[in-house]
Enzyme design. Structure first.
Site, short mmCIF file in Angstrom:
data_model
loop_
_atom_site.label_atom_id
_atom_site.label_comp_id
_atom_site.label_asym_id
_atom_site.label_seq_id
_atom_site.Cartn_x
_atom_site.Cartn_y
_atom_site.Cartn_z
N CYS A 2 0.85 -1.17 0.00
CA CYS A 2 0.00 0.00 0.00
C CYS A 2 0.89 1.22 0.00
CB CYS A 2 -0.83 0.04 1.28
SG CYS A 2 -1.59 -1.53 1.68
N ARG A 27 1.12 2.05 -5.97
CA ARG A 27 1.46 1.05 -4.95
C ARG A 27 0.26 0.18 -4.60
NH1 ARG A 27 6.16 2.08 -2.27
NH2 ARG A 27 5.46 0.85 -0.51
N TRP A 74 -3.69 -2.01 -1.35
CA TRP A 74 -3.69 -3.19 -2.22
C TRP A 74 -3.88 -4.36 -1.26
CZ3 TRP A 74 -0.45 -7.54 -3.07
CH2 TRP A 74 -0.64 -8.19 -4.30
N ASN A 100 1.48 0.23 5.82
CA ASN A 100 1.92 -0.52 4.64
C ASN A 100 2.80 -1.65 5.15
OD1 ASN A 100 2.98 -1.39 2.15
ND2 ASN A 100 4.66 0.08 2.29
N GLY A 101 2.45 -2.89 4.78
CA GLY A 101 3.25 -4.03 5.23
C GLY A 101 2.34 -5.16 5.66
N GLU A 478 10.68 -11.15 -21.50
CA GLU A 478 10.17 -9.84 -21.12
C GLU A 478 8.98 -9.45 -22.01
OE1 GLU A 478 10.14 -8.09 -18.68
OE2 GLU A 478 9.68 -6.06 -19.29
N LYS A 482 5.25 -8.46 -20.64
CA LYS A 482 4.60 -7.18 -20.97
C LYS A 482 3.24 -7.44 -21.59
CE LYS A 482 6.24 -5.06 -19.10
NZ LYS A 482 7.29 -5.24 -18.23
N GLU A 485 0.68 -9.23 -19.12
CA GLU A 485 0.17 -8.48 -17.96
C GLU A 485 -0.71 -7.30 -18.36
OE1 GLU A 485 3.34 -6.97 -15.44
OE2 GLU A 485 4.41 -6.12 -17.13
N HIS A 501 10.35 -29.21 -28.39
CA HIS A 501 10.24 -30.20 -27.32
C HIS A 501 8.91 -30.08 -26.57
CE1 HIS A 501 14.33 -31.44 -28.02
NE2 HIS A 501 14.74 -30.18 -27.92
N LYS A 600 2.81 -2.09 -8.43
CA LYS A 600 4.15 -1.73 -8.87
C LYS A 600 5.20 -2.34 -7.95
CE LYS A 600 6.93 0.77 -11.41
NZ LYS A 600 7.08 0.21 -12.75
C1 G6P Z 1 5.93 -6.33 -9.46
C2 G6P Z 1 5.75 -5.38 -10.62
C3 G6P Z 1 6.71 -5.76 -11.75
C4 G6P Z 1 8.14 -5.80 -11.24
C5 G6P Z 1 8.27 -6.76 -10.05
C6 G6P Z 1 9.63 -6.67 -9.41
O1 G6P Z 1 5.45 -7.59 -9.80
O2 G6P Z 1 4.41 -5.40 -11.09
O3 G6P Z 1 6.60 -4.82 -12.81
O4 G6P Z 1 8.99 -6.21 -12.27
O5 G6P Z 1 7.31 -6.41 -9.05
O6 G6P Z 1 9.79 -5.38 -8.88
P1 G6P Z 1 11.20 -4.75 -8.49
O7 G6P Z 1 10.84 -3.43 -7.87
O8 G6P Z 1 11.83 -5.69 -7.51
O9 G6P Z 1 11.99 -4.62 -9.73
#
Ligand code: G6P
Length: 605
Positions: A2, A27, A74, A100-101, A478, A482, A485, A501, A600
């Site tokens: 959060c 967040r 969150w 937060n936590g 990657e 992208k 998600e 395989h 995030k």
């Molecule tokens: C979350 C975000 C991702 C990010 C991952 C790792 O899942 O949605 O976009 O890559 O955390 O985050 P970090 O801050 O450790 O790179």
């Protein structure tokens, strides 16, 4: 996970706090709330939903008073709902808390409090905190003592901000394994989970350390250690970020702004401090076993890093998903192990948990992060900041390309240290490194239009394949993350060689397969894989060199990119994937800045 904020000063707190919450929305954004004190009364306004919606329907910013705390949530414990939204109150309604936590022992504390006749109304872990403080006040402690004693009962992680009716000029805060910053102003002070929530009001910031608590008033603050009450001084740092850097700059979404910001971000990532890159390289070179550890996009950067370290410095390393590290390698690490943790936020719980374990076993911990003052910077023996600026879009874009660029710089430094490749190869690589921001600029002149067209072709597809070989495996991974998600279309990514395989069995007429084929030594075997897919009716999309006419002629859809060093192609070739993901999300009517179920910064394991 959060975001929290607090304000105490001469102005009305609520409008300032709502603005801070908007900046913290990345967040978490399933519910929000504000508490203020005015005229000997605690006011609370909260609900499930996005901040703007709640503000519109309930008037969050109309709460009266010059002291207040705020929260964007969150959900971890308890569904997103009004009752579970923060702030939480004690039985008397005099103590309000945002958090937060995760309080790991909350069930035990909750039972104990219920036995003491506390009226706990939510399903959250947080609500035990105001009741614990209340309980200590009942036993005759001052508020500050009660706050400290209550926190000593908590196991888990927290950044907490608390206000108390009887002290309407004060915010009490504390942090343990969750970020918290004091924003120092003229005639006011603020607290928040991160810098962007403070930038509208001040650039002078104090980054609290783990185990710090603080008593914050309009005209000053006092920081002390929770463990023994010792007063401590923490440096005030002037943050030179502009507010515009954290705004959309004319783009419809933060994500698009951040994609187009990449040339600048990459230039900044070339300006990282040399001495830290040198130190990291020296420490990596000393390891017997080397892990590159990260989650999500940062893990994909680690995969690219591993190819770079091996190709340039002949240094083998294992890229490892943070949450799997202890189970997979925990028994095998020790003082000769070096871990380079890559984390944009520097706060990802899976990463920090793995590092905590590794620290206990005397491993050397190194960090690569985008966040000044983050926990990763504190647990690392040495770290380097990637300098990408704040990233608001939940999906990582510029921070991925910057991470790869920093890893490439570390790889080059390692190459020089170890002397396993020729001088001219190192010099060539360095030239190519310096050119990358310009190459990315070139890609950005064509990629958006082309990827919008591709998105229109793919928008109704039930799933998409991504394949690459060598370092392009990381690009494919990657790309998968992208597109998946943001568009919610299931995607599968493999090294091309592995496709036969198993994965190839799902190919039938019209199934889209995106091949990442830069002009490297894997181009030929990739063409073999393309032909295999075509023979089974796949719709073959190729991201390849702009001059590669042979590849262009066999693809159903071709996107040509400028030539760079093959090992740097995860930077350039991930850009069409970012834009494809963006356009798919927009075409489907989703919000690319806030993909569902994601946040995030994931500060829970
Ligand atoms: C979350 C975000 C991702 C990010 C991952 C790792 O899942 O949605 O976009 O890559 O955390 O985050 P970090 O801050 O450790 O790179």
């Amino acid at each position: 996970m959060c975001g929290i904020a607090g304000y105490v000063g001469g102005a009305e707190a609520a409008p300032i706090l709502v603005r801070s919450l908007k900046r913290l929305e990345y967040r978490g954004y399933d519910s929000a709330g504000v508490a203020t004190i005015h005229n000997k009364q605690v006011f609370v306004c909260k609900d499930a939903g996005k901040i703007d919606e709640i503000n519109k329907s309930l008037g969050l910013e109309r709460l009266p008073g010059c002291v207040g705390i705020a929260h964007t949530r969150w959900a971890t414990h308890g569904a997103p709902s009004k009752v579970n939204a923060h702030p939480h109150l004690d039985c008397t309604g005099r103590i309000a808390v945002v958090h937060n936590g995760v309080i790991e022992n909350f069930l035990l504390l909750r039972k104990e409090l219920i036995d003491q006749n506390h009226n706990i109304v939510s399903k959250t872990d947080t609500e035990v905190v105001p009741h614990l403080i209340e309980e200590h006040i009942k036993r005759g402690l001052s508020f500050e003592e009660a706050f400290v004693q209550a926190l000593k009962r908590l196991e888990g992680s927290y950044a907490l901000a608390v206000i108390f009716l009887d002290q309407p000029d004060t915010i009490y805060v504390a942090r343990k394994e969750a970020p918290l910053i004091i924003g120092v102003g003229e005639g006011f002070n603020m607290v928040a989970s991160d810098m962007t929530a403070l930038l509208d009001m001040t650039r002078d910031m104090v980054f609290l350390h783990d185990g710090d608590a603080a008593v914050v008033k309009a005209d000053g603050y006092r920081i002390f250690r929770l463990s023994d009450g010792t007063q401590v001084e923490r440096m005030v740092r002037r943050v030179e970020l502009t507010i515009e850097m954290a705004e959309k700059q004319g783009h419809p979404h933060y994500m698009l702004k951040e994609i187009f910001e990449q040339p600048t971000a990459l230039r900044d990532s070339l300006r990282i401090q040399r001495e830290y890159v040198d130190l990291l390289a020296e420490l990596l070179d000393k390891g017997r076993v080397i892990f590159l550890l990260g989650a999500g996009t940062s893990h994909n950067a680690c995969v690219a890093g591993s190819y770079l370290f091996s190709a340039l410095a002949r240094l083998p390393s294992y890229p490892v998903i943070a949450s799997e590290f202890v189970a997979n390698y925990g028994g095998a690490v020790g003082s000769d192990t070096v871990i380079l943790a890559v984390s944009q936020s520097g706060e990802t719980a899976d990463v920090l948990n793995a590092l905590e374990y590794a620290r206990m076993r005397a491993c050397t911990i190194l960090g690569l992060t985008n966040t000044v003052g983050s926990t990763l910077t504190r647990v690392s023996r040495a770290y380097v900041l990637q300098n990408s600026g704040p990233e608001i879009g939940v999906a990582a874009t510029k921070t991925f390309t910057s991470q790869v660029l920093v890893l490439a710089q570390i790889a080059l430094r390692l190459a020089r240290l170890r002397g396993k490749i020729a001088q001219y190869e190192m010099d060539e690589f360095r030239q190519e490194l310096l050119k990358i921001p310009n190459e990315v600029e070139k890609v950005l002149t064509t990629a958006s239009v082309k990827m919008r067209a591709l998105a229109e072709i793919l928008v109704e597809k039930p799933f998409i394949f991504m394949l690459g070989r060598g370092v392009s495996t990381s690009t494919a991974y990657e790309g998968r993350l992208k597109v998946m998600e943001l568009s919610y279309i299931p995607c599968v990514a493999y090294p091309s060689g592995e496709s036969k395989h198993g994965p190839i069995s799902v190919i039938e007429s019209g199934v889209p397969v995106i091949f990442v084929v830069p002009p490297d030594e894997f181009r030929k075997p990739n063409i073999g894989n393309i032909m295999e897919m075509k023979a089974r009716g796949a719709y073959v999309i190729v991201f390849g060199d702009e001059k590669d006419d042979e590849l262009r002629s066999i693809a159903d859809f071709y996107y040509g990119l400028p030539r760079t060093h093959p090992l740097l192609t995860p930077i350039t070739y991930s850009i069409p994937f970012q834009l494809l993901a963006y356009h798919l999300s927009v075409l489907k009517g989703y919000d690319p800045d806030k993909p569902r179920n994601l946040a995030k910064s994931v500060t829970v394991p």
